[in-house]
Design a protein around this motif. Structure first.
Motif, short mmCIF file in Angstrom:
data_model
loop_
_atom_site.label_atom_id
_atom_site.label_comp_id
_atom_site.label_asym_id
_atom_site.label_seq_id
_atom_site.Cartn_x
_atom_site.Cartn_y
_atom_site.Cartn_z
N GLY A 141 13.58 19.45 23.61
CA GLY A 141 12.52 19.02 24.53
C GLY A 141 12.26 19.93 25.70
N SER A 142 13.27 20.53 26.28
CA SER A 142 13.10 21.35 27.49
C SER A 142 12.73 22.80 27.18
N LEU A 143 12.77 23.20 25.90
CA LEU A 143 12.45 24.59 25.54
C LEU A 143 10.94 24.82 25.55
N LYS A 144 10.53 26.05 25.85
CA LYS A 144 9.12 26.40 25.76
C LYS A 144 8.70 26.34 24.29
N PHE A 145 7.61 25.66 24.02
CA PHE A 145 7.16 25.43 22.66
C PHE A 145 6.96 26.75 21.89
N ALA A 146 6.39 27.74 22.55
CA ALA A 146 6.07 29.01 21.90
C ALA A 146 7.28 29.92 21.75
N LEU A 147 8.45 29.51 22.30
CA LEU A 147 9.63 30.37 22.25
C LEU A 147 10.76 29.81 21.40
N VAL A 148 10.52 28.67 20.75
CA VAL A 148 11.56 28.07 19.91
C VAL A 148 11.82 28.96 18.70
N GLU A 149 13.09 29.15 18.37
CA GLU A 149 13.48 30.00 17.25
C GLU A 149 14.17 29.17 16.17
N PRO A 150 14.25 29.70 14.94
CA PRO A 150 14.94 28.98 13.86
C PRO A 150 16.35 28.54 14.24
N SER A 151 17.06 29.35 15.02
CA SER A 151 18.43 28.97 15.42
C SER A 151 18.42 27.69 16.24
N ASP A 152 17.37 27.48 17.04
CA ASP A 152 17.26 26.24 17.81
C ASP A 152 17.04 25.05 16.89
N VAL A 153 16.23 25.25 15.84
CA VAL A 153 15.96 24.17 14.89
C VAL A 153 17.22 23.84 14.09
N LEU A 154 17.99 24.88 13.75
CA LEU A 154 19.26 24.65 13.06
C LEU A 154 20.21 23.82 13.92
N ARG A 155 20.19 24.09 15.22
CA ARG A 155 21.03 23.33 16.15
C ARG A 155 20.62 21.85 16.17
N MET A 156 19.32 21.59 16.14
CA MET A 156 18.85 20.21 16.10
C MET A 156 19.29 19.52 14.81
N GLN A 157 19.17 20.25 13.69
CA GLN A 157 19.57 19.69 12.40
C GLN A 157 21.05 19.32 12.40
N ALA A 158 21.88 20.22 12.93
CA ALA A 158 23.33 19.96 12.97
C ALA A 158 23.66 18.80 13.90
N THR A 159 22.92 18.69 15.00
CA THR A 159 23.16 17.60 15.95
C THR A 159 22.88 16.25 15.30
N ILE A 160 21.83 16.18 14.51
CA ILE A 160 21.48 14.92 13.84
C ILE A 160 22.57 14.53 12.85
N ILE A 161 23.07 15.50 12.10
CA ILE A 161 24.10 15.21 11.11
C ILE A 161 25.39 14.75 11.78
N ARG A 162 25.68 15.33 12.94
CA ARG A 162 26.92 14.95 13.65
C ARG A 162 26.77 13.63 14.41
N GLY A 163 25.55 13.15 14.55
CA GLY A 163 25.30 11.95 15.33
C GLY A 163 26.07 10.75 14.82
N LYS A 164 26.47 9.90 15.73
CA LYS A 164 27.27 8.73 15.37
C LYS A 164 26.51 7.76 14.47
N THR A 165 25.17 7.75 14.59
CA THR A 165 24.38 6.81 13.80
C THR A 165 24.02 7.36 12.44
N SER A 166 24.34 8.63 12.19
CA SER A 166 23.98 9.25 10.91
C SER A 166 25.12 9.08 9.92
N LYS A 167 24.85 8.39 8.84
CA LYS A 167 25.89 8.14 7.85
C LYS A 167 25.41 8.58 6.47
N ALA A 168 26.28 9.32 5.79
CA ALA A 168 26.02 9.74 4.42
C ALA A 168 24.60 10.25 4.25
N ASN A 169 23.88 9.71 3.27
CA ASN A 169 22.53 10.20 2.97
C ASN A 169 21.56 9.90 4.11
#
Length: 431
Positions: A141-169
């Motif tokens: 959310g706080s990143l500049k929209f035009a400056l987001v990189e794939p590494s930032d998106v990968l970080r979001m993906q990993a954060t969701i998987i590690r989330g306490k509410t994310s289970k299995a599939n």
């Protein structure tokens, strides 16, 4: 595009058409009202920047909606903006430049308000908003929209998987939904030139494989379901009670413990099986959408928009024999009253029927899969099946391709027959 004298009266008389339509004002050139098929209306202006005349492509910007601007206020703002264009201003470019410095949160909010809310269904808006608020904003959310990189998106993906509410599939599914949402935002950003065409940091990110559950009923299982439906609407389905509770002594005798389910609930389940329709398409179906003479349902607002549903003789019979109470085919608790609303669900009768049929894990949506699988297995052709189901994209129907063995069977029979004839021709016998 039509031209009208824009006023409170004329816009009140506008009826949405099947495609987005812009009604241009007859007196203020470049000022108009864009009307979506959903009924959403927004004020726009069109202009050619600079002094290039017709050699310069037109630009269009939104200046508000009916909720934010009255016709008089919209006309006044359009007049001021167009006057600035005459003096050399380019409001679309200025707005784009301003947005290029905005954060992901700011762009996502604008996308939801100016695009999704207006052009998509409320359920779709809710799903997108959930993904934005729960998954995208906390990480990016706080990143500049035009400056987001794939590494930032990968970080979001990993954060969701590690989330306490994310289970299995579920975790993989939500990560994929968040990526799809973010990708849609960048696609919109490209259209508005907030980012360069082709700039999308989500494109290179690999999605997780999801374990899609696709259940197809066998002929024997369809028979069991049909028998349970007949039993449910005639003598009723047996139920059990807790014999250890004090009130159990007042319960009916075991042979009398049966629940009869109404004809409309049972008809709804049968219609799912014989039409392949989605849950909401049947529950919201109105008698005014039913043409029994031609054997067609005209769904005005399905998931994929307006569509016809062709009725088989069996589906027509279900509708013909169904008692009409109120305006909805599947009558709810308030049927026939001023407060009539479509029935909200079929959970109770569905669970009882599937339990009786020995199909405890069967989902209502599996009847749609079954409808499609029977067509594919019979070699009826995926494009036709897709049209029957209301699929916009053939790729959606492609999941049933493996069930269509007829093309290969025809080729195998041809080859076998050719060989068989050759053998017969060589020794005078046929095998």
């Amino acid at each position: 595009m039509p031209t009208i004298k824009i006023s409170r009266k004329t816009i009140a008389d506008i009826v949405p058409s099947e495609k987005p339509t812009i009604y241009y004002d007859a007196t203020l050139k470049g000022f108009g009202l864009k009307v979506m098929p959903t009924g959403a209306k927004s004020w726009i202006i069109e202009y050619r920047p600079g002094a290039g005349g017709r050699g310069v492509a037109k630009k269009r910007i939104k200046i508000g909606t009916l909720a934010t601007h009255s016709p008089e206020a919209a006309r006044e703002e359009a007049s001021r903006t167009l006057a600035r264009v005459t003096l050399g201003s380019d409001p679309a470019a200025a707005r784009s430049d301003e947005r290029k410095g905005q954060t992901v949160s700011e762009i996502a909010e604008t996308w939801l308000a100016e695009h999704v809310l207006i052009k998509r269904k409320p359920k779709t808006y809710s799903e997108y908003k959930l993904a934005v608020e729960r998954y995208i904003k906390p990480v990016l959310g706080s990143l500049k929209f035009a400056l987001v990189e794939p590494s930032d998106v990968l970080r979001m993906q990993a954060t969701i998987i590690r989330g306490k509410t994310s289970k299995a599939n579920g975790g993989r599914t939500m990560a994929n939904r968040a990526l799809a949402t973010l990708s849609a935002i960048y696609g919109w950003g490209q259209d508005l030139r907030i980012v360069p065409v082709g700039f999308n940091p989500v494109t290179s990110i690999e999605r997780f494989k999801e374990n899609q559950i696709e259940r197809f009923l066998t002929s024997e299982e369809i028979g069991a379901l049909a028998a349970a439906l007949t039993e449910a609407e005639t003598i009723g389905l047996p139920y059990e009670i807790d014999e250890t509770k004090a009130k159990s002594k007042h319960a009916n005798k075991p042979e009398n413990r049966r629940t009869v389910y109404g004809e409309h609930a049972i008809a709804a389940i049968r219609l799912y099986l014989f039409t392949g329709c989605r849950r909401s398409e049947i529950l919201k179906l109105m008698w005014s959408d039913v043409d029994l003479e031609r054997g067609i349902l005209f769904l005005p607002d399905s998931k994929t928009g307006k569509k016809p549903v062709i009725l088989s003789p069996q589906a027509k019979a279900i509708l013909t024999n169904l008692t009409r109470i109120g305006k909805y085919v599947i009558a709810g608790a308030e049927a026939g009253t001023d407060n009539e609303a479509p029935r909200s669900d079929l959970d109770r009768p569905w669970k009882a029927v599937t339990r009786r049929a020995g199909l405890n894990k069967l989902r209502l949506h599996d009847l749609r899969h079954t409808y499609a699988s029977i067509g594919a297995g019979g070699g009826q052709g995926l494009p036709i099946i897709g049209k029957l189901l209301g699929h916009k994209n053939i790729a959606t129907t492609q999941r049933y391709a493996h069930l269509d063995t007829d093309p290969m069977r025809r080729v195998a029979d041809f080859i076998g027959g050719h060989i068989d004839r050759a053998i017969g021709g060589s020794n005078g016998e046929t095998t």
